[in-house]
Design an enzyme around this catalytic site. Structure first.
Site, PDB file in Angstrom:
ATOM      1  CD  GLU A 171       3.660  74.632 -21.074  1.00  0.00           C
ATOM      2  OE1 GLU A 171       3.683  73.520 -20.524  1.00  0.00           O
ATOM      3  OE2 GLU A 171       4.461  74.961 -21.952  1.00  0.00           O
ATOM      4  CD  GLU A 314      10.977  74.364 -19.217  1.00  0.00           C
ATOM      5  OE1 GLU A 314      11.820  75.304 -19.157  1.00  0.00           O
ATOM      6  OE2 GLU A 314      11.284  73.180 -19.048  1.00  0.00           O
TER       7      GLU A 314
END
Length: 354
Positions: A171, A314
């Site tokens: 994300e 991430e």
């Protein structure tokens, strides 16, 4: 929830057969420790005694959050779009680690509060230009939450249809540890001050503000802990909903999901509450340094593979953990057995068979 998905149970027979096979490999029984159990778990997930997890796929969902208006992030909201651009040009940590493991990397804009220039690796499927400030109103509507979940499912299905054998879900969203903490607090009995963390690097005073904002928002919104869609709608994020959808989609296809840090694990919790069988297909890649991660991992009843002090997000920690998952499957696929290698097995003493 109007979106339903069928997730099969683990193949326990394959797991038991795999554990027996592992004991025939050219090593003392149990000498590869947790890797042996991991290999058997992956075999049960895939229903294949000799599973393959390459190539891996990395799906990054990006979205912004209205709650950043309350000073809960050390970085301004425009950094979300800037970091998405960094992903696309190959300069982010997850870009580097994806190249290292030979992963297919895709970025999905489900709610960035800006327009991003088109790119081959970017899929723009905005539910909105960021969620609303959930201190003042619900973060999103129920239909928006379902739309984000559906986007996550669809992107995962596309990636799997293109050959991905293990899914890493990451994300990007400035301020997204705040909705993640609010979701975790809503789904658990954990006190907010025990699970709220520094996120992108808040000071102790700012963390205290963040905790007060979350507590007040939960008091106002009253999310129903027995209804994960209600929790998502009231205090969640578009990218968190999409991540949950992607995890459920992978589980429905018997594709292992390598869970990243705090935000990813909270999304995994949402997925598990929506479809309990999805939990069986999850492997937690690492123990995040973000404060609430330990609570979320315990709620999933998982043990992280690595503990490196990561708290980047991430999908970075999961990508770094992927070679361990790959090693487990290579052990099954490439190690010789005592019989094929022509090596004598352990001598059994009489007292061991009495």
């Amino acid at each position: 929830m109007s979106i339903r998905i069928e997730i099969p149970e683990l193949n326990k027979a394959v797991k038991q057969d795999t554990l027996k096979y592992i004991d025939t490999l050219t090593k003392p029984p149990g000498s590869l420790g947790k890797l042996e159990e991991l290999a058997a778990e992956i075999a049960a997930m895939t229903a294949k005694p000799f599973p393959i997890v390459t190539p891996p796929g990395v799906l990054i969902f990006a979205g912004d959050h209205g709650i950043v208006e309350e000073g809960v992030s050390a970085f301004p909201q425009e950094v979300t779009a800037q970091m998405v651009q960094n992903f696309l040009t190959g300069g982010a940590a997850i870009s580097v680690f994806s190249r290292q493991i030979g992963a297919k990397l895709e970025i999905v804009d489900v709610g960035v509060a800006a327009e991003i220039a088109s790119h081959a690796d970017l899929h723009v499927e905005k539910v909105g230009f960021g969620t609303r400030n959930f201190l003042k109103e619900d973060a999103m509507t129920g239909s928006e939450a379902e739309a984000a979940i559906a986007i996550g499912m669809n992107r995962a299905f596309v990636m799997i249809d293109h050959g991905v054998k293990c899914l890493i879900v990451g994300e990007m969203g400035i301020g997204n540890t705040t909705p993640s903490t609010a979701i975790l607090a809503s789904l658990s009995d954990a006190p907010i001050d025990k699970i709220v963390g520094a996120g992108t690097g808040l000071s102790n005073d700012a963390i205290a503000v963040k905790a007060r904002v979350i507590a007040e928002a939960i008091s106002k919104r009253q999310p129903d802990r027995h209804d994960p869609l209600d929790v998502l709608s009231k205090v969640g994020g578009f990218e968190i909903a999409a991540m949950a959808g992607a995890m459920m989609a992978a589980a429905s296809r018997r594709v292992p999901v390598l869970v990243d840090g705090f935000i990813s694990t909270v999304a995994a919790l949402v997925a598990t509450r929506l479809e309990p069988n999805s939990n069986d297909y999850m492997i937690v890649g690492h123990a995040s340094a973000e404060r609430g991660h330990e609570t979320a991992v315990k709620m999933l009843n998982k043990t992280p593979l690595l503990q490196l002090g990561f708290r980047l997000g991430e999908g970075s920690g999961a990508a770094v953990a992927f070679p361990i998952v790959q090693a487990a499957t290579l052990m099954l696929n490439e190690m010789a057995t005592f019989e094929t290698a022509g090596i004598a097995e352990k001598t059994v003493r009489k007292e061991e068979v009495r």
